[in-house]
Each structure stands twice: as C-alpha cells, then as structure tokens.
Design a protein around this motif. Structure first.
Motif, PDB file in Angstrom:
ATOM      1  N   VAL A  87       0.853  -1.183   0.000  1.00 20.65           N
ATOM      2  CA  VAL A  87       0.000   0.000   0.000  1.00 20.65           C
ATOM      3  C   VAL A  87       0.894   1.240   0.000  1.00 20.65           C
ATOM      4  N   PRO A  88       0.688   2.181  -0.934  1.00 27.78           N
ATOM      5  CA  PRO A  88       1.544   3.370  -0.998  1.00 27.78           C
ATOM      6  C   PRO A  88       1.175   4.409   0.066  1.00 27.78           C
ATOM      7  N   HIS A  89       2.171   4.798   0.854  1.00 27.08           N
ATOM      8  CA  HIS A  89       1.997   5.836   1.866  1.00 27.08           C
ATOM      9  C   HIS A  89       2.981   6.965   1.586  1.00 27.08           C
ATOM     10  N   ALA A  90       2.508   8.201   1.629  1.00 25.80           N
ATOM     11  CA  ALA A  90       3.394   9.351   1.439  1.00 25.80           C
ATOM     12  C   ALA A  90       4.380   9.438   2.594  1.00 25.80           C
ATOM     13  N   GLY A  91       5.653   9.717   2.287  1.00 30.20           N
ATOM     14  CA  GLY A  91       6.651   9.751   3.340  1.00 30.20           C
ATOM     15  C   GLY A  91       7.924  10.465   2.925  1.00 30.20           C
ATOM     16  N   GLY A  92       8.984  10.191   3.686  1.00 37.34           N
ATOM     17  CA  GLY A  92      10.257  10.886   3.536  1.00 37.34           C
ATOM     18  C   GLY A  92      10.469  11.795   4.728  1.00 37.34           C
ATOM     19  N   ALA A  93      11.683  11.858   5.235  1.00 35.20           N
ATOM     20  CA  ALA A  93      11.960  12.610   6.467  1.00 35.20           C
ATOM     21  C   ALA A  93      11.577  14.080   6.352  1.00 35.20           C
ATOM     22  N   VAL A  94      12.022  14.730   5.282  1.00 36.53           N
ATOM     23  CA  VAL A  94      11.740  16.161   5.140  1.00 36.53           C
ATOM     24  C   VAL A  94      10.258  16.384   4.857  1.00 36.53           C
TER      25      VAL A  94
END
Length: 308
Positions: free
Chosen positions: A25-32
C-alpha cells in the motif's frame, strides 16, 4: 515561511490481501516531507522545496502536502518517476529496498534551485536528500546561496548505506553545518560526524565552534539535550507515551521544536545567536510533546495543533 527542502517519497507498506499473500500500500513519506506535514498541521507557515513527479505517486504526495496546508509553490515538477521505498517487516523490524535511480527528487541540480520568495524566512534540510547525488549538491548549493540571510536548520539523519563517497559526503555536510544556525542530531549521528574522543558536551562544543548557534541531541527514551554556542545547556526528558510506531518520531520532534521557535519569534539568525535557555527549553518540550502523539499511533501521522 519555513521552507522544508528535501525528499518526498512513497513508502510501500506490506498489507494482507484476499489471496493470502501480502500486497503493498503506498503511503506518502520521507523525512523532510514528514517534517513539512507536521509543521503544516501545527499551524506554522510552511512550504516544501522538492522534486515531484507528474506520475500518480507524485500527485499523491502533492495532495498530501496541500491537505496539511503546506505551500507547494517552490516544488519542482518533472516527468521522472517518484522514489519508492519498499518495506519488509521481520519480527516488527523494518528494512527498506529503495528505488531511487533517475527520480524526480534525486535528479535535482544546483541550476534547478528556484529563486526564493521574500516570505521565506527559514530553511530546513535533512534526510537522505543530503546523501543522494546530484540532489545533495543542489541542496548544498542552496544553503551556500541563501544561508547568510535566512535561518538554516539541518537534521543530517546519517544513513551510512546511502553514502557512496564518505569523504565527499563529510566535506559537503561540514560546509552546510558551517552555514547552519540549528543542528539536530541523534547521539549516534553525533558520534558518526565527530569521530574524535570526547564527552557529549565536548563533541557538541566542537560542532558549535564550526558555526551553528544551537545543537540539539536526541537520545531516544532519555529525551533531548540542547547546547547553546554561548555555553548554555538544556536537558528535557522524553514525554511518556504508549509506543505503537516510531516511524516519523524524529521528524515530528523537529517540527515541534521549529514551530515553537517560530511562534516565539526566535527563528532568525540574530535571535538564535542570543537564544535564552528558557526559550530553547520550551521548544524542546513542545517537540517532545508532538513526538509523543506521533509514536502513539500507527504510521508517520503527526498531530494537528488541536490534538495537543
């Protein structure tokens, strides 16, 4: 406006399907990205500078930013693909397989960095975007170009697996730290950056001597400690919470600290040079409070201001 500069990607999280096999399942992410989302939900005036794709995942990331009141006017759009991070869970421990070649975020160059509007008062950098070239060079160039006139916050979030040329990475990071006003690291990050012998305070002193006004060190369950270039030290315990998921905890801690400094009128280069210990303590406490809400629920799901 606080402009968050760095990666926005899609975490592909395993989930059971009706066939009995796991899907993703695609979840939006990334530290910044997570920090920008958290700042927007806390009510800060925030924008994002990153490379987003025109593909379906890039559209998902842009929508998530807009939904959390993050300005996207500095986003650089291309038809390159979105970075994907496939997650594998083994006994609750997550490992990642990244697909980042020729992506919209990674392939940014110094020439792609846009002119910043006058309302941008602070720049935030961090995550894997500081290690993955050529984008890392683009963000370093932006710091060199704009860092003298705007507050600069950096969370290096050292990921050795992403560093292809350690000497080059260290040199680039050192030049960015010299321009920065706030550096936030974990105790492991600090030991990686400063390999010389010495206590936590001695290593903090060496980092501050290179340019920053504030160094914040997070220590997991032991809380956070802040060092001021003038010699002040502030120690804040972690907030008690029932831990469900630690993904995004550090990113939302950063957002809480930065948001409170901004509210107090302290997020400028001059104000940070003379930051009172009480102001730093208030910001660290707020960061711990925000992070405690995030770890108490699944996913990198930062709280809105009304939830605190």
């Amino acid at each position: 406006m606080i402009l968050c500069c760095g990666e926005a990607l899609i975490d592909m999280i395993p989930a059971p399907t009706t066939t009995g096999r796991d899907g993703f399942v695609p979840h939006a992410g990334g530290a910044v990205f997570n920090t920008a989302i958290a700042l927007g939900r806390l009510g800060a005036e925030v924008g994002m500078l990153t490379g987003l794709s025109t593909d379906m995942f890039g559209q998902q990331l842009r929508a998530a930013l807009t939904d959390s009141h993050v300005d996207t006017s500095h986003v650089i759009t291309s038809d390159r693909p979105t970075t994907l991070a496939f997650v594998q869970l083994t006994n609750g421990h997550a490992t990642y397989s990244f697909f980042d070649e020729n992506t919209a975020g990674r392939m940014l160059t110094p020439d792609d960095m846009p002119a910043l509007s006058a309302q941008v008062s602070a720049l935030y950098f961090g995550g894997i975007s500081l290690a993955c070239e050529p984008g890392a060079d683009a963000y370093a160039a932006l710091v060199a170009r704009e860092g003298a006139n705007r507050a600069v916050i950096i969370d290096p979030n050292i990921r050795p697996g992403f560093i292809r040329d350690e000497a080059r990475f260290r040199a680039r990071l050192a030049s960015m730290i010299e321009c920065a006003d706030i550096i936030k690291v974990s105790n492991e990050d600090l030991d990686w950056i400063d390999t010389d012998q010495g206590s936590l305070a001695q290593k903090a002193g060496r980092i501050l001597a290179s340019g920053p006004s504030v160094l914040i060190v997070t220590r997991g369950g032991e809380g956070a400690i802040g060092f001021l270039r003038g010699g002040g030290v502030v120690d804040v315990p972690a907030q008690k919470a029932t831990i469900v998921d630690t993904v995004g905890a550090g990113d939302t801690f950063n957002a809480g600290v930065v948001a409170r400094l901004s509210e107090l009128g302290a997020l400028t280069k001059e104000a940070l040079k003379a930051l009172p210990e009480d102001t730093l303590r208030e910001a660290l406490v707020h960061g711990a409070q925000v992070a405690a809400v995030t770890v108490a629920r699944a996913g990198a799901n930062p709280p809105w201001a009304h939830e605190l």
